[in-house]
Design a protein around this motif. Structure first.
Motif, mmCIF file in Angstrom:
data_model
loop_
_atom_site.group_PDB
_atom_site.id
_atom_site.type_symbol
_atom_site.label_atom_id
_atom_site.label_comp_id
_atom_site.label_asym_id
_atom_site.label_seq_id
_atom_site.Cartn_x
_atom_site.Cartn_y
_atom_site.Cartn_z
ATOM 1 N N ALA A 204 0.920 -1.183 0.236
ATOM 2 C CA ALA A 204 0.139 0.125 0.002
ATOM 3 C C ALA A 204 0.851 1.161 -0.138
ATOM 4 N N ALA A 205 1.900 1.168 0.973
ATOM 5 C CA ALA A 205 2.994 2.223 0.835
ATOM 6 C C ALA A 205 3.623 2.679 -0.552
ATOM 7 N N MET A 206 3.897 1.543 -1.349
ATOM 8 C CA MET A 206 4.644 1.732 -2.519
ATOM 9 C C MET A 206 3.508 2.293 -3.530
ATOM 10 N N ALA A 207 2.259 1.802 -3.449
ATOM 11 C CA ALA A 207 1.444 2.588 -4.141
ATOM 12 C C ALA A 207 1.055 3.861 -4.105
ATOM 13 N N LYS A 208 1.234 4.374 -2.973
ATOM 14 C CA LYS A 208 0.840 5.499 -2.573
ATOM 15 C C LYS A 208 2.279 6.587 -3.148
ATOM 16 N N TYR A 209 3.355 6.001 -2.800
ATOM 17 C CA TYR A 209 4.589 6.619 -3.058
ATOM 18 C C TYR A 209 4.732 7.047 -4.792
ATOM 19 N N ALA A 210 4.130 5.804 -5.283
ATOM 20 C CA ALA A 210 4.125 6.094 -7.028
ATOM 21 C C ALA A 210 3.071 7.183 -7.370
ATOM 22 N N THR A 211 2.099 7.216 -6.547
ATOM 23 C CA THR A 211 1.021 8.325 -7.051
ATOM 24 C C THR A 211 1.541 9.681 -6.478
ATOM 25 N N GLY A 212 2.238 9.707 -5.428
ATOM 26 C CA GLY A 212 3.121 11.083 -5.047
ATOM 27 C C GLY A 212 4.015 11.457 -6.162
ATOM 28 N N TYR A 213 5.051 10.392 -6.467
ATOM 29 C CA TYR A 213 5.790 10.765 -7.512
ATOM 30 C C TYR A 213 5.248 11.103 -8.709
ATOM 31 N N ALA A 214 3.979 10.479 -9.449
ATOM 32 C CA ALA A 214 3.683 10.830 -10.586
ATOM 33 C C ALA A 214 3.027 12.543 -10.319
ATOM 34 N N GLY A 215 2.465 12.561 -9.395
ATOM 35 C CA GLY A 215 2.190 14.164 -9.372
ATOM 36 C C GLY A 215 3.256 15.084 -9.362
ATOM 37 N N LEU A 216 4.355 14.587 -8.404
ATOM 38 C CA LEU A 216 5.269 15.650 -8.442
ATOM 39 C C LEU A 216 5.997 15.737 -9.903
ATOM 40 N N LYS A 217 6.347 14.740 -10.666
ATOM 41 C CA LYS A 217 6.578 15.150 -12.144
ATOM 42 C C LYS A 217 5.829 15.794 -12.722
ATOM 43 N N ARG A 218 4.329 15.838 -12.760
ATOM 44 C CA ARG A 218 3.678 16.722 -13.459
ATOM 45 C C ARG A 218 3.682 18.102 -12.888
ATOM 46 N N LEU A 219 4.057 18.330 -11.657
ATOM 47 C CA LEU A 219 4.000 19.499 -11.176
ATOM 48 C C LEU A 219 5.414 20.249 -11.481
ATOM 49 N N LEU A 220 6.410 19.543 -11.339
ATOM 50 C CA LEU A 220 7.783 19.939 -11.796
ATOM 51 C C LEU A 220 7.813 20.410 -13.359
ATOM 52 N N ALA A 221 7.086 19.655 -14.168
ATOM 53 C CA ALA A 221 6.877 20.036 -15.674
ATOM 54 C C ALA A 221 6.415 21.367 -15.956
ATOM 55 N N ILE A 222 5.334 21.740 -14.983
ATOM 56 C CA ILE A 222 4.511 22.848 -15.083
ATOM 57 C C ILE A 222 5.515 24.212 -14.976
ATOM 58 N N TYR A 223 6.405 23.859 -14.126
ATOM 59 C CA TYR A 223 7.548 25.075 -13.840
ATOM 60 C C TYR A 223 8.783 24.758 -14.702
ATOM 61 N N GLY A 224 8.703 23.887 -15.749
ATOM 62 C CA GLY A 224 10.092 23.743 -16.732
ATOM 63 C C GLY A 224 10.983 22.630 -16.432
ATOM 64 N N LEU A 225 10.881 21.954 -15.414
ATOM 65 C CA LEU A 225 11.682 20.741 -15.114
ATOM 66 C C LEU A 225 11.139 19.603 -15.533
ATOM 67 N N SER A 226 11.458 19.098 -16.548
ATOM 68 C CA SER A 226 10.888 17.741 -17.184
ATOM 69 C C SER A 226 11.717 16.309 -16.975
ATOM 70 N N VAL A 227 11.025 15.736 -15.923
ATOM 71 C CA VAL A 227 12.013 14.596 -15.319
ATOM 72 C C VAL A 227 12.179 13.681 -16.392
ATOM 73 N N ASP A 228 10.874 13.414 -17.432
ATOM 74 C CA ASP A 228 11.272 12.358 -18.112
ATOM 75 C C ASP A 228 11.950 12.967 -19.333
ATOM 76 N N GLU A 229 12.356 13.977 -19.584
ATOM 77 C CA GLU A 229 13.448 14.454 -20.474
ATOM 78 C C GLU A 229 14.774 13.998 -20.130
ATOM 79 N N ALA A 230 14.814 14.124 -18.717
ATOM 80 C CA ALA A 230 16.227 13.707 -18.329
ATOM 81 C C ALA A 230 16.199 12.325 -18.110
ATOM 82 N N LEU A 231 15.200 11.636 -17.821
ATOM 83 C CA LEU A 231 15.363 10.138 -17.878
ATOM 84 C C LEU A 231 15.552 9.570 -19.219
ATOM 85 N N ASP A 232 15.135 10.287 -20.362
ATOM 86 C CA ASP A 232 15.424 9.812 -21.646
ATOM 87 C C ASP A 232 16.915 10.131 -22.019
ATOM 88 N N SER A 233 17.458 10.525 -21.250
ATOM 89 C CA SER A 233 18.930 10.936 -21.794
ATOM 90 C C SER A 233 20.044 10.245 -21.211
#
Length: 313
Positions: A204-233
């Motif tokens: 259950a905790a790991m599932a909550k962490y996954a939800t929080g992580y997904a939200g954090l990535k979306r939040l950072l992308a709004i302000y110009g930091l794309s985690v996925d772009e970094a991941l792809d590199s």
């Protein structure tokens, strides 16, 4: 406690970042057939936000079983939640999950943005610099990090600080998007009480962490930091190794800046696993075995790390 432990997981994980290429067969197994395959499998799981799968892949089966068994023992060592903290939690959850939360929260925030911009626009870069200095001091004092990890953490801060100083934090359109992401994430987390947060089992905790992580990535992308772009590199290469121990070098680009990290792997039973995660599981388990009279507390350093996924050493 668990979220403080997760911080030790996620700093190395985010510093390492990840490749976008898929190696699902490797990620589905414990360990990797080679050092690079082990790191790549962790990378794929981090990219997917599968933290439960990440620990299962990065740890030998016996250590993964120990991690799961120890997880539920933490709550008994935590002090009870105070009435004041519970009231604050309930108020925050109610505000974030109400049917009209997005509208109400942005209506409260919108007039404050202009005031905050006038008051803090010139001060914010200085405040961020001070915060960065405190973080670097914390890195220097952290006994859980070796010299290479400290260097990598400082390099990461040197890239993130200029971004944070220049990000459009007071932009109203972005703020409205950010409120929507925070509200959507809070609803999906569906947390009913602070006691629930503490008493969740491992899955259950790991599932909550996954939800929080997904939200954090979306939040950072709004302000110009794309985690996925970094991941792809990310690019991986194995440094010379011997005696069942190998170091994988991870090169990646974050916000246009080239960075690198290293992950040390050890071989057990013909498979490769993350050395620092194994060590942290052993140390945390030993602390749980200590008598209460010694002042032992719950786990303070879960296997790092999300994140934390090619966790680095």
């Amino acid at each position: 406690m668990r979220f403080r432990s997760l911080r030790h997981i996620l700093l190395p994980l985010l510093a390492v970042l990840a490749l976008a290429a898929c190696h699902h067969d490797e990620a589905a197994q414990a360990g990797g057939s080679s050092p690079e395959a082990a790191v790549q499998g962790s990378i794929d799981l981090l990219k997917a936000g599968d933290f439960g799968g990440l620990w299962k892949h990065a740890l030998p089966p016996a250590d993964y079983a120990t991690l799961r068994a120890d997880w539920s023992r933490h709550a008994a060592e935590q002090p009870p939640v105070s009435a004041a903290d519970k009231a604050k939690f309930d108020e925050a959850v109610q505000k974030l999950t109400a049917p009209d939360a997005e509208t109400k929260l942005y209506a409260e925030l919108q007039p404050k943005l202009g005031q905050m911009e006038q008051q803090y626009k010139d001060q914010l870069p200085v405040m961020i610099s001070v915060g960065a200095a405190l973080l670097k001091n914390g890195v220097a004092q952290n006994q859980n990090l070796d010299s290479a990890q400290k260097t990598q953490a400082n390099q990461l801060l040197d890239v993130l600080v200029p971004w944070a100083q220049q990000a459009p934090w007071f932009d109203q359109a972005r703020a409205k998007q950010a409120v929507g992401v925070v509200v959507a994430t809070a609803r999906k987390l569906d947390l009913k009480s602070p006691e629930q947060l503490r008493s969740m089992d491992f899955d259950a905790a790991m599932a909550k962490y996954a939800t929080g992580y997904a939200g954090l990535k979306r939040l950072l992308a709004i302000y110009g930091l794309s985690v996925d772009e970094a991941l792809d590199s990310v690019k991986l290469s194995t440094l010379p190794s011997k005696d069942g121990r190998a170091v994988v070098k991870i090169d990646y680009t974050l916000l246009g800046k080239p960075l690198s990290a290293e992950s040390t792997l050890v071989q057990q039973g013909g498979r490769w696993y993350n050395e620092s995660l194994i060590r942290n599981v052993h140390e945390a388990h030993e602390r749980l075995q200590q008598p209460a009279a010694t002042g032992s507390t719950a786990l303070t350093a879960l296997p790092a790390s999300a994140a934390s996924a090619a966790p680095k050493n």
